[in-house]
Design a protein around this motif. Structure first.
Motif, PDB file in Angstrom:
ATOM      1  N   LEU A  63      72.050 -33.943  14.574  1.00  0.00           N
ATOM      2  CA  LEU A  63      72.814 -35.162  14.834  1.00  0.00           C
ATOM      3  C   LEU A  63      72.031 -36.064  15.778  1.00  0.00           C
ATOM      4  O   LEU A  63      71.625 -35.634  16.855  1.00  0.00           O
ATOM      5  CB  LEU A  63      74.162 -34.800  15.470  1.00  0.00           C
ATOM      6  CG  LEU A  63      75.137 -34.019  14.600  1.00  0.00           C
ATOM      7  CD1 LEU A  63      76.308 -33.544  15.435  1.00  0.00           C
ATOM      8  CD2 LEU A  63      75.626 -34.870  13.466  1.00  0.00           C
ATOM      9  N   ASP A  64      71.820 -37.321  15.386  1.00  0.00           N
ATOM     10  CA  ASP A  64      71.212 -38.277  16.297  1.00  0.00           C
ATOM     11  C   ASP A  64      72.319 -39.142  16.897  1.00  0.00           C
ATOM     12  O   ASP A  64      73.498 -38.965  16.593  1.00  0.00           O
ATOM     13  CB  ASP A  64      70.164 -39.131  15.582  1.00  0.00           C
ATOM     14  CG  ASP A  64      70.753 -39.995  14.497  1.00  0.00           C
ATOM     15  OD1 ASP A  64      71.827 -39.642  13.995  1.00  0.00           O
ATOM     16  OD2 ASP A  64      70.144 -41.020  14.139  1.00  0.00           O
ATOM     17  N   ALA A  65      71.937 -40.060  17.787  1.00  0.00           N
ATOM     18  CA  ALA A  65      72.928 -40.849  18.525  1.00  0.00           C
ATOM     19  C   ALA A  65      73.826 -41.652  17.591  1.00  0.00           C
ATOM     20  O   ALA A  65      75.009 -41.832  17.869  1.00  0.00           O
ATOM     21  CB  ALA A  65      72.215 -41.792  19.501  1.00  0.00           C
ATOM     22  N   PHE A  66      73.275 -42.115  16.477  1.00  0.00           N
ATOM     23  CA  PHE A  66      74.054 -42.957  15.577  1.00  0.00           C
ATOM     24  C   PHE A  66      75.007 -42.151  14.699  1.00  0.00           C
ATOM     25  O   PHE A  66      75.986 -42.686  14.198  1.00  0.00           O
ATOM     26  CB  PHE A  66      73.126 -43.812  14.707  1.00  0.00           C
ATOM     27  CG  PHE A  66      72.327 -44.792  15.518  1.00  0.00           C
ATOM     28  CD1 PHE A  66      72.914 -45.934  16.027  1.00  0.00           C
ATOM     29  CD2 PHE A  66      71.003 -44.545  15.799  1.00  0.00           C
ATOM     30  CE1 PHE A  66      72.200 -46.829  16.789  1.00  0.00           C
ATOM     31  CE2 PHE A  66      70.272 -45.436  16.559  1.00  0.00           C
ATOM     32  CZ  PHE A  66      70.867 -46.580  17.061  1.00  0.00           C
ATOM     33  N   SER A  67      74.724 -40.876  14.515  1.00  0.00           N
ATOM     34  CA  SER A  67      75.650 -40.058  13.737  1.00  0.00           C
ATOM     35  C   SER A  67      76.643 -39.318  14.624  1.00  0.00           C
ATOM     36  O   SER A  67      77.647 -38.813  14.129  1.00  0.00           O
ATOM     37  CB  SER A  67      74.882 -39.068  12.855  1.00  0.00           C
ATOM     38  OG  SER A  67      74.109 -38.206  13.642  1.00  0.00           O
ATOM     39  N   VAL A  68      76.369 -39.256  15.932  1.00  0.00           N
ATOM     40  CA  VAL A  68      77.323 -38.632  16.855  1.00  0.00           C
ATOM     41  C   VAL A  68      78.539 -39.524  17.025  1.00  0.00           C
ATOM     42  O   VAL A  68      79.676 -39.097  16.834  1.00  0.00           O
ATOM     43  CB  VAL A  68      76.660 -38.342  18.226  1.00  0.00           C
ATOM     44  CG1 VAL A  68      77.700 -37.987  19.264  1.00  0.00           C
ATOM     45  CG2 VAL A  68      75.660 -37.212  18.107  1.00  0.00           C
ATOM     46  N   ILE A  69      78.322 -40.791  17.372  1.00  0.00           N
ATOM     47  CA  ILE A  69      79.423 -41.727  17.593  1.00  0.00           C
ATOM     48  C   ILE A  69      79.705 -42.463  16.292  1.00  0.00           C
ATOM     49  O   ILE A  69      78.831 -43.151  15.763  1.00  0.00           O
ATOM     50  CB  ILE A  69      79.079 -42.727  18.708  1.00  0.00           C
ATOM     51  CG1 ILE A  69      78.911 -41.993  20.024  1.00  0.00           C
ATOM     52  CG2 ILE A  69      80.157 -43.789  18.819  1.00  0.00           C
ATOM     53  CD1 ILE A  69      78.481 -42.858  21.170  1.00  0.00           C
ATOM     54  N   LYS A  70      80.926 -42.311  15.776  1.00  0.00           N
ATOM     55  CA  LYS A  70      81.289 -42.996  14.538  1.00  0.00           C
ATOM     56  C   LYS A  70      81.719 -44.427  14.817  1.00  0.00           C
ATOM     57  O   LYS A  70      81.166 -45.369  14.271  1.00  0.00           O
ATOM     58  CB  LYS A  70      82.407 -42.242  13.821  1.00  0.00           C
ATOM     59  CG  LYS A  70      81.988 -40.910  13.251  1.00  0.00           C
ATOM     60  CD  LYS A  70      83.127 -40.283  12.483  1.00  0.00           C
ATOM     61  CE  LYS A  70      82.742 -38.953  11.912  1.00  0.00           C
ATOM     62  NZ  LYS A  70      83.866 -38.301  11.233  1.00  0.00           N
ATOM     63  N   TYR A  71      82.750 -44.590  15.676  1.00  0.00           N
ATOM     64  CA  TYR A  71      83.233 -45.932  16.009  1.00  0.00           C
ATOM     65  C   TYR A  71      84.124 -45.853  17.248  1.00  0.00           C
ATOM     66  O   TYR A  71      84.700 -44.814  17.535  1.00  0.00           O
ATOM     67  CB  TYR A  71      83.995 -46.564  14.830  1.00  0.00           C
ATOM     68  CG  TYR A  71      85.143 -45.742  14.299  1.00  0.00           C
ATOM     69  CD1 TYR A  71      86.426 -45.874  14.819  1.00  0.00           C
ATOM     70  CD2 TYR A  71      84.950 -44.825  13.265  1.00  0.00           C
ATOM     71  CE1 TYR A  71      87.484 -45.124  14.326  1.00  0.00           C
ATOM     72  CE2 TYR A  71      85.996 -44.072  12.768  1.00  0.00           C
ATOM     73  CZ  TYR A  71      87.264 -44.224  13.302  1.00  0.00           C
ATOM     74  OH  TYR A  71      88.301 -43.485  12.827  1.00  0.00           O
ATOM     75  N   PRO A  72      84.239 -46.976  17.976  1.00  0.00           N
ATOM     76  CA  PRO A  72      85.163 -47.005  19.110  1.00  0.00           C
ATOM     77  C   PRO A  72      86.599 -47.181  18.637  1.00  0.00           C
ATOM     78  O   PRO A  72      86.853 -47.814  17.616  1.00  0.00           O
ATOM     79  CB  PRO A  72      84.696 -48.212  19.927  1.00  0.00           C
ATOM     80  CG  PRO A  72      83.977 -49.061  18.964  1.00  0.00           C
ATOM     81  CD  PRO A  72      83.405 -48.170  17.910  1.00  0.00           C
ATOM     82  N   LEU A  73      87.526 -46.631  19.378  1.00  0.00           N
ATOM     83  CA  LEU A  73      88.938 -46.722  19.030  1.00  0.00           C
ATOM     84  C   LEU A  73      89.543 -47.944  19.708  1.00  0.00           C
ATOM     85  O   LEU A  73      89.290 -48.198  20.888  1.00  0.00           O
ATOM     86  CB  LEU A  73      89.654 -45.451  19.487  1.00  0.00           C
ATOM     87  CG  LEU A  73      90.855 -45.003  18.674  1.00  0.00           C
ATOM     88  CD1 LEU A  73      90.465 -44.798  17.222  1.00  0.00           C
ATOM     89  CD2 LEU A  73      91.418 -43.724  19.226  1.00  0.00           C
ATOM     90  N   THR A  74      90.334 -48.711  18.972  1.00  0.00           N
ATOM     91  CA  THR A  74      90.862 -49.974  19.499  1.00  0.00           C
ATOM     92  C   THR A  74      92.383 -50.000  19.503  1.00  0.00           C
ATOM     93  O   THR A  74      92.979 -51.065  19.360  1.00  0.00           O
ATOM     94  CB  THR A  74      90.330 -51.147  18.660  1.00  0.00           C
ATOM     95  OG1 THR A  74      90.698 -50.935  17.301  1.00  0.00           O
ATOM     96  CG2 THR A  74      88.832 -51.266  18.761  1.00  0.00           C
TER      97      THR A  74
END
Length: 105
Positions: free
Chosen positions: A20-31
């Motif tokens: 897992l790289d940084a872009f696949s670890v975080i999917k999206y922020p919750l709003t």
């Protein structure tokens, strides 16, 4: 006198899976409304992250993508199977400013 191995075929049928790289670890922020309350009151950002990642990987991914330092990270797995991460920022950073920079608000 030990001969070098000369296998007739590779022992692994497929190459190993990518880490897992940084872009696949975080999917999206919750709003959601409760996430906005956390941003304003607790200096905390809320992200949906990959289920397989650890708190250390989340911390490194947030530091790498947004250039911020984290104080602590809490995670939970939601009933729908997704992992939610509460990222508490240090006093040096304001979660509201970071949220504006990311584009949450």
């Amino acid at each position: 006198l030990i001969r070098a191995r000369e296998p007739a075929y590779p022992r692994q049928s497929a190459p190993s899976k990518e880490r897992l790289d940084a872009f696949s670890v975080i999917k999206y922020p919750l709003t959601t409304e409760s996430a906005m309350k956390k941003i304003e009151d607790n200096n905390t950002l809320v992200f949906i992250v990959d289920v397989r990642c650890t708190k250390k990987q989340i911390k490194d991914a947030v530091a790498g993508m947004y250039e911020i330092q984290t104080k602590k990270i809490n995670t939970l797995i939601r009933p729908d199977g997704q992992k939610k991460a509460y990222v508490r920022l240090t006093a040096d950073y304001d979660a509201l400013d970071v949220a504006n920079k990311i584009g949450i608000i």
